[in-house]
Enzyme design. Structure first.
Site, mmCIF file in Angstrom:
data_model
loop_
_atom_site.group_PDB
_atom_site.id
_atom_site.type_symbol
_atom_site.label_atom_id
_atom_site.label_comp_id
_atom_site.label_asym_id
_atom_site.label_seq_id
_atom_site.Cartn_x
_atom_site.Cartn_y
_atom_site.Cartn_z
ATOM 1 C CG ASN A 37 -2.057 0.978 1.120
ATOM 2 O OD1 ASN A 37 -2.432 1.367 0.015
ATOM 3 N ND2 ASN A 37 -2.608 1.379 2.256
ATOM 4 C CE1 TYR A 160 -6.238 2.835 11.708
ATOM 5 C CE2 TYR A 160 -6.331 3.577 9.444
ATOM 6 C CZ TYR A 160 -6.578 2.620 10.404
ATOM 7 O OH TYR A 160 -7.174 1.475 10.054
ATOM 8 C CG HIS A 217 -2.759 3.108 13.086
ATOM 9 N ND1 HIS A 217 -1.838 3.648 12.229
ATOM 10 C CD2 HIS A 217 -3.447 2.209 12.361
ATOM 11 C CE1 HIS A 217 -1.988 3.108 11.038
ATOM 12 N NE2 HIS A 217 -2.953 2.215 11.083
ATOM 13 C CD GLU A 241 -5.107 -3.499 14.624
ATOM 14 O OE1 GLU A 241 -6.311 -3.802 14.721
ATOM 15 O OE2 GLU A 241 -4.571 -3.160 13.555
ATOM 16 C CD GLU A 267 -1.898 -2.490 10.863
ATOM 17 O OE1 GLU A 267 -2.992 -2.982 11.147
ATOM 18 O OE2 GLU A 267 -1.755 -1.303 10.543
ATOM 19 N NE ARG A 288 -4.111 -6.210 13.166
ATOM 20 C CZ ARG A 288 -4.901 -6.225 12.099
ATOM 21 N NH1 ARG A 288 -5.628 -7.282 11.807
ATOM 22 N NH2 ARG A 288 -4.948 -5.177 11.318
ATOM 23 C CG HIS A 317 -3.105 -5.831 7.766
ATOM 24 N ND1 HIS A 317 -2.050 -5.216 7.109
ATOM 25 C CD2 HIS A 317 -4.012 -4.869 8.016
ATOM 26 C CE1 HIS A 317 -2.315 -3.924 6.991
ATOM 27 N NE2 HIS A 317 -3.495 -3.689 7.533
HETATM 28 C C1 CS2 Z 1 -4.971 -0.505 9.764
HETATM 29 C C2 CS2 Z 1 -4.374 -0.576 8.405
HETATM 30 O O1 CS2 Z 1 -6.427 -2.238 9.109
HETATM 31 C C3 CS2 Z 1 -5.794 -1.759 10.025
HETATM 32 O O2 CS2 Z 1 -5.790 -2.222 11.140
HETATM 33 O O3 CS2 Z 1 -4.124 -0.291 10.800
HETATM 34 O O4 CS2 Z 1 -5.396 -0.424 7.559
HETATM 35 C C4 CS2 Z 1 -3.247 0.379 7.975
HETATM 36 O O5 CS2 Z 1 -3.493 1.693 8.309
HETATM 37 C C5 CS2 Z 1 -3.047 0.310 6.505
HETATM 38 O O6 CS2 Z 1 -2.993 -1.020 6.081
HETATM 39 C C6 CS2 Z 1 -1.799 1.041 6.097
HETATM 40 O O7 CS2 Z 1 -1.548 0.838 4.755
HETATM 41 MG MG MG Z 2 -4.265 -1.655 12.335
#
Ligand code: CS2
Ligand code: MG
Length: 408
Positions: A37, A160, A217, A241, A267, A288, A317
């Protein structure tokens, strides 16, 4: 049997999916996903310039030896770009193997351990009232598990973990206005003061049975994360998480001394070496990793087995940046893994995406049911693919109010 060629396609509906198609001299082809991504052209170039030319003439059935060839042969090890490129090849080779055996991949792993795999949806809101509406929407659709993120009063712009706008997955749509990222502002104090009570209100509103997940995050320090985890303990989260920056495998020791809240991390990991301490020291409850970013089915299966020895369950993920090919690889692992936990699930469901990646995998009432088609059970429509091409886009970045860079 020999590999004769490999083709790469970059593009998709609202995403730059990186799709690899490996052709063989027997007409069978395999599909894999290398979508990293926001850095999508890099694994595509790695595949095009270095890996596809080296694969031509190899026997695609030797997926283990080919994985070792890719990993050891690169000399400079790991890293998300290389591992996403290896991941696409490995998925495609397993796809070929399944088609040769005329079996869905889960059968090659050891068969089904469950009938369906529980998934969690993403509920978001600009404030708690919005978030409550969003959760109710998913609960009505039959989801048993929902990740909850909402705006924080007093936080200048949403980060986020606290999406600015409500709406399904809206926050995730890559900003295609250019390569320069937008800035979001984070304030740990406001978050720490607000979020535990907000989570408690959500628990009170939706009752004891809903599985509630929350994603920090990577925004907190180890001490702050320990304080936060202690504060949210009465909510009985399904998981908390990424409470701390994930690359610090020792960061969770303090949290573990102070809280029993289940922890999910991984992730951003791309190898077993990123998570072996976390797993072996039993500092996490869910791992994850994603099949694409962590180098494919071959290494991820090993991570799943290591996790199983230490009571750690899977929670792969599954953000919208993962193509249906990665999600299918994970669906087969989820069907098999004795230590399956939950699956993040966002990618399928749009008509355009389904047209590009036709499959019979289904989702109903918050559960995924894996298809019995051979291999990954997902095809790729090249006529549809011709509609899309790479578009430059970006992820936001995060700064503190005084301008200091922080973790996205
Ligand atoms: C996020 C992710 O899904 C999740 O838990 O933390 O979507 C993450 O922000 C993105 O994959 C970043 O590319
Ligand atoms: Mg995440």
């Amino acid at each position: 049997m020999k590999i004769t060629d490999g083709k790469i396609f970059v593009g998709g509906p609202g995403k730059n999916y990186v799709t690899l198609k490996i052709m063989t001299d027997q007409g069978i082809y395999g599909l894999g996903d290398a979508t990293l991504n926001n850095r999508e052209t890099l694994p595509a170039a790695y595949l095009q310039d270095y890996l596809i030319p080296a694969l031509i003439g190899m026997d695609p059935r030797n997926s283990e030896d080919i994985w070792q060839f890719l990993y050891r042969g690169a000399y400079f090890r790991r890293g998300p770009i290389a591992m996403a490129a290896f991941g696409a090849i490995d998925m495609a080779l397993w796809d070929i193997k399944g088609k040769l055996a005329n079996m869905p991949l889960y059968q090659l792993f050891g068969g089904k351990s469950r009938t369906g795999a529980m998934v969690y949806a993403h509920a978001t809101g600009s404030d708690l009232a919005d978030l409550t509406d969003s959760i109710a929407h998913y609960v009505e659709q039959g989801y048993k598990a929902v990740r909850v993120q909402c705006g924080i009063p007093g936080m200048p712009t949403a980060g986020y973990a606290v999406p600015e706008t409500k709406g399904e997955g809206k926050h995730y749509i890559t900003d295609f206005s250019g390569i320069r990222p937008k800035t979001e502002i984070w304030d740990t104090g406001h978050y720490m003061r607000y979020m535990p009570d907000a989570l408690a209100e959500i628990r009170a509103r939706f009752g004891p049975d809903l599985h509630i997940l929350h994603d920090v995050h990577h925004r907190l320090t180890p001490r702050e994360a320990a304080e936060f985890a202690k504060a949210v303990e009465p909510v009985r989260l399904f998981w908390l998480e990424d409470p701390t920056p994930a690359e610090d495998q020792d960061a969770l020791r303090l949290l573990r001394q102070h809280s029993t809240v289940p922890i999910a991390i991984g992730e951003v990991f791309n190898s077993v070496y990123d998570c072996n301490t976390l797993i072996e020291a039993e500092l996490i409850d869910y791992i994850r990793v994603a099949v694409t970013y962590a180098g494919g089915i071959t290494p991820v299966k090993r991570i799943v087995d290591l996790a199983g020895l230490h009571h750690v369950r899977t929670g792969f993920h599954g953000a919208p940046s993962h193509s249906p090919l990665c999600m299918a690889a994970q669906a087969h692992l989820n069907a098999w893994a004795p230590n399956f936990g939950i699956q993040e699930y966002l990618v399928l469901g749009t008509a355009e995406c389904d047209a590009l990646f036709p499959s019979n995998h289904t989702m109903e009432s918050g559960m995924v049911y894996v298809s019995d088609a051979p291999g990954l059970g997902v095809d790729f429509d090249e006529t549809q693919a011709a509609r899309y091409s790479y578009r430059a886009g970006s992820h936001p970045i995060v700064r503190l109010q005084d301008g200091t860079m922080w973790n996205y």
